[in-house]
Write a protein that holds these residues in place. Structure first.
Motif, PDB file in Angstrom:
ATOM      1  N   PRO A 142       0.850  -1.197   0.000  1.00  0.00           N
ATOM      2  CA  PRO A 142       0.000   0.000   0.000  1.00  0.00           C
ATOM      3  C   PRO A 142       0.886   1.247   0.000  1.00  0.00           C
ATOM      4  O   PRO A 142       1.960   1.262   0.591  1.00  0.00           O
ATOM      5  CB  PRO A 142      -0.790  -0.120   1.310  1.00  0.00           C
ATOM      6  N   GLY A 143       0.436   2.303  -0.657  1.00  0.00           N
ATOM      7  CA  GLY A 143       1.226   3.520  -0.750  1.00  0.00           C
ATOM      8  C   GLY A 143       0.560   4.688  -0.063  1.00  0.00           C
ATOM      9  O   GLY A 143      -0.605   4.636   0.322  1.00  0.00           O
ATOM     10  N   GLY A 144       1.323   5.757   0.074  1.00  0.00           N
ATOM     11  CA  GLY A 144       0.779   7.031   0.538  1.00  0.00           C
ATOM     12  C   GLY A 144       0.128   7.000   1.896  1.00  0.00           C
ATOM     13  O   GLY A 144      -0.875   7.697   2.113  1.00  0.00           O
ATOM     14  N   LEU A 145       0.656   6.208   2.839  1.00  0.00           N
ATOM     15  CA  LEU A 145       0.042   6.153   4.172  1.00  0.00           C
ATOM     16  C   LEU A 145       0.149   7.511   4.849  1.00  0.00           C
ATOM     17  O   LEU A 145       1.224   8.110   4.929  1.00  0.00           O
ATOM     18  CB  LEU A 145       0.710   5.085   5.022  1.00  0.00           C
ATOM     19  N   ARG A 146      -0.949   7.985   5.338  1.00  0.00           N
ATOM     20  CA  ARG A 146      -0.990   9.253   6.061  1.00  0.00           C
ATOM     21  C   ARG A 146      -2.026   9.135   7.179  1.00  0.00           C
ATOM     22  O   ARG A 146      -2.830   8.203   7.193  1.00  0.00           O
ATOM     23  CB  ARG A 146      -1.336  10.415   5.126  1.00  0.00           C
ATOM     24  N   GLY A 147      -2.003  10.072   8.087  1.00  0.00           N
ATOM     25  CA  GLY A 147      -2.935   9.985   9.205  1.00  0.00           C
ATOM     26  C   GLY A 147      -3.018  11.274   9.991  1.00  0.00           C
ATOM     27  O   GLY A 147      -2.239  12.211   9.784  1.00  0.00           O
ATOM     28  N   ARG A 148      -3.954  11.308  10.905  1.00  0.00           N
ATOM     29  CA  ARG A 148      -4.126  12.452  11.791  1.00  0.00           C
ATOM     30  C   ARG A 148      -4.763  11.975  13.080  1.00  0.00           C
ATOM     31  O   ARG A 148      -5.481  10.956  13.110  1.00  0.00           O
ATOM     32  CB  ARG A 148      -4.993  13.526  11.138  1.00  0.00           C
ATOM     33  N   ALA A 149      -4.494  12.702  14.155  1.00  0.00           N
ATOM     34  CA  ALA A 149      -5.115  12.388  15.433  1.00  0.00           C
ATOM     35  C   ALA A 149      -6.567  12.828  15.413  1.00  0.00           C
ATOM     36  O   ALA A 149      -6.898  13.881  14.871  1.00  0.00           O
ATOM     37  CB  ALA A 149      -4.371  13.080  16.569  1.00  0.00           C
ATOM     38  N   ARG A 153      -7.401  10.120  21.949  1.00  0.00           N
ATOM     39  CA  ARG A 153      -7.304   8.674  22.129  1.00  0.00           C
ATOM     40  C   ARG A 153      -7.554   7.870  20.849  1.00  0.00           C
ATOM     41  O   ARG A 153      -7.791   6.666  20.912  1.00  0.00           O
ATOM     42  CB  ARG A 153      -8.274   8.213  23.222  1.00  0.00           C
ATOM     43  N   ALA A 154      -7.490   8.525  19.698  1.00  0.00           N
ATOM     44  CA  ALA A 154      -7.727   7.819  18.435  1.00  0.00           C
ATOM     45  C   ALA A 154      -6.980   8.517  17.304  1.00  0.00           C
ATOM     46  O   ALA A 154      -6.685   9.717  17.377  1.00  0.00           O
ATOM     47  CB  ALA A 154      -9.220   7.758  18.121  1.00  0.00           C
ATOM     48  N   VAL A 155      -6.666   7.752  16.257  1.00  0.00           N
ATOM     49  CA  VAL A 155      -6.077   8.313  15.047  1.00  0.00           C
ATOM     50  C   VAL A 155      -6.824   7.758  13.838  1.00  0.00           C
ATOM     51  O   VAL A 155      -7.381   6.658  13.887  1.00  0.00           O
ATOM     52  CB  VAL A 155      -4.570   7.989  14.915  1.00  0.00           C
ATOM     53  N   GLN A 156      -6.829   8.539  12.763  1.00  0.00           N
ATOM     54  CA  GLN A 156      -7.431   8.106  11.502  1.00  0.00           C
ATOM     55  C   GLN A 156      -6.322   7.925  10.480  1.00  0.00           C
ATOM     56  O   GLN A 156      -5.484   8.814  10.291  1.00  0.00           O
ATOM     57  CB  GLN A 156      -8.438   9.137  11.007  1.00  0.00           C
ATOM     58  N   LEU A 157      -6.306   6.770   9.817  1.00  0.00           N
ATOM     59  CA  LEU A 157      -5.286   6.452   8.824  1.00  0.00           C
ATOM     60  C   LEU A 157      -5.933   6.289   7.462  1.00  0.00           C
ATOM     61  O   LEU A 157      -7.080   5.830   7.359  1.00  0.00           O
ATOM     62  CB  LEU A 157      -4.564   5.144   9.198  1.00  0.00           C
ATOM     63  N   SER A 220       6.060   4.094   6.892  1.00  0.00           N
ATOM     64  CA  SER A 220       5.583   4.323   8.259  1.00  0.00           C
ATOM     65  C   SER A 220       5.108   5.755   8.438  1.00  0.00           C
ATOM     66  O   SER A 220       5.664   6.684   7.844  1.00  0.00           O
ATOM     67  CB  SER A 220       6.705   4.017   9.254  1.00  0.00           C
ATOM     68  N   VAL A 221       4.066   5.929   9.243  1.00  0.00           N
ATOM     69  CA  VAL A 221       3.629   7.263   9.620  1.00  0.00           C
ATOM     70  C   VAL A 221       3.626   7.348  11.142  1.00  0.00           C
ATOM     71  O   VAL A 221       3.134   6.449  11.819  1.00  0.00           O
ATOM     72  CB  VAL A 221       2.231   7.592   9.045  1.00  0.00           C
ATOM     73  N   GLY A 222       4.234   8.406  11.674  1.00  0.00           N
ATOM     74  CA  GLY A 222       4.276   8.625  13.118  1.00  0.00           C
ATOM     75  C   GLY A 222       3.286   9.699  13.514  1.00  0.00           C
ATOM     76  O   GLY A 222       3.261  10.782  12.927  1.00  0.00           O
ATOM     77  N   LEU A 223       2.452   9.397  14.493  1.00  0.00           N
ATOM     78  CA  LEU A 223       1.433  10.335  14.946  1.00  0.00           C
ATOM     79  C   LEU A 223       1.487  10.460  16.460  1.00  0.00           C
ATOM     80  O   LEU A 223       1.702   9.470  17.168  1.00  0.00           O
ATOM     81  CB  LEU A 223       0.038   9.861  14.528  1.00  0.00           C
ATOM     82  N   THR A 224       1.288  11.677  16.952  1.00  0.00           N
ATOM     83  CA  THR A 224       1.269  11.923  18.389  1.00  0.00           C
ATOM     84  C   THR A 224      -0.113  12.412  18.784  1.00  0.00           C
ATOM     85  O   THR A 224      -0.614  13.408  18.229  1.00  0.00           O
ATOM     86  CB  THR A 224       2.319  12.964  18.792  1.00  0.00           C
TER      87      THR A 224
END
Length: 332
Positions: A142-149, A153-157, A220-224
């Motif tokens: 899979p390509g273009g992995l991105r996300g946001r908090a 207590r949750a994140v959307q990918l 990899s995507v890192g989210l805080t």
């Protein structure tokens, strides 16, 4: 109390080594649900879903159940047959050895630590796809992995679809090296819940086809997650520290009550004088509702003062808050 002394005349610096590390599954479920009455059996697991992972497997997930004293485990049923049983810290399971092109019905129920079972959840259905003969080609990554908090207590990918010569059946979401979630092959987004505020998480995604061939990991995507977590709800309590002399040297004796978590804590980090000193990792059953004890070597000199505190690695793989700090003096 078990003693773990180092050989006499070993310097303190040589004793300050880590014993190991442990990765534990993060929760797939959302907020706790189906609360049981105080002193009663657990409530009904909510948010149950079932998604075909391949021609012979289905991924079942549910939300955590809250019950006085904590959940001891969850039972997963295929029809009327119990097919899986997992610890209370886990809210997902892959049911395997299924037949292709078959409709399956699943339910889940919780048990408390006294063994009392709650009611079964609502039924959910999943249909395994047809088997593909001699399929040995894995999907593309899979390509273009991105996300946001999404809150604290949750994140959307989200990601770009993978390709496969026979079709992608599902996507596996990993936190670090651990699979924590799965969605159908027609989805390119997911929400991961049950996280902690103010904590960094790293995610990757893999594609899976009907033949159970798995792609390489996406980038990899890192989210805080936003917010703060002062750790008071996740720190060991009743922390005590004393010293004793044996075999010509002094040893530090510690005892504490594990933090209350939805799962068993199997690893602790001990900090001495403001820096990590050693890690305690349980290879067998770990204390849960009773005091834990540990002892390690300090050195041969009397009159040396040390500050010590301890923290637990939580079932979601992150560190909890530190205990209260204690000061001890050898020979006092």
């Amino acid at each position: 109390m078990p003693r773990v002394p180092a050989p006499p005349f070993v310097s303190l610096s040589r004793c300050l080594a880590f014993c190991g590390a442990l990765t534990v599954l993060v929760s797939c479920g959302g907020a706790a649900s189906g609360d049981g009455a105080a002193g009663g059996a657990p409530g009904v697991p909510l948010g149950v879903t079932a998604t075909a992972g391949s021609a012979t497997s289905v991924h079942v997930m549910w939300n955590a159940v809250s019950v006085s004293g904590g959940v001891g485990g969850y039972e997963v049923y295929r029809g009327t047959t119990k097919v899986e049983e997992v610890p209370g810290a886990r809210h997902m399971v892959d049911v395997t050895r299924l037949k292709p092109s078959t409709v399956y019905v699943f339910t889940v129920r919780a048990r408390d630590k006294q063994g009392r079972a709650g009611p079964l959840s609502r039924e959910v259905r999943a249909t395994t796809p047809a088997a593909v003969a001699a399929d040995r080609v894995a999907p593309s990554r899979p390509g273009g992995l991105r996300g946001r908090a999404v809150g604290s207590r949750a994140v959307q990918l989200s990601w770009s679809a993978a390709s496969d010569d026979r079709g992608v059946v599902s996507y596996d979401i990993h936190q670090g090296a651990t699979k924590i979630h799965s969605v159908g092959g027609n989805q390119t987004a997911a929400v991961v819940t049950g996280l902690r505020p103010g904590t960094r998480y790293d995610f990757t995604v893999r594609a899976r086809d009907a033949g159970d061939n798995v792609s390489a990991a996406s980038g990899s995507v890192g989210l805080t997650t936003p917010g703060t977590d002062d750790g008071r709800d996740t720190s060991p309590t009743g922390f005590r520290a004393t010293t004793h002399r044996a075999d010509g040297a002094y040893h530090l004796d510690l005892s504490w009550v594990p933090p209350r978590t939805d799962g068993v804590v199997t690893e602790y980090q001990i900090q001495l004088d403001g820096r990590p000193a050693t890690s305690l990792v349980y290879g067998g059953p770990a204390p849960r509702d009773r005091a834990a004890e540990y002892s390690f070597y300090l050195g041969p000199k009397a009159g040396v003062s040390h500050r010590v505190r301890i923290r637990a690695k939580l079932p979601d793989g992150t560190w909890g808050g530190f205990s209260a700090e204690r000061t001890v003096t050898t020979g006092a």
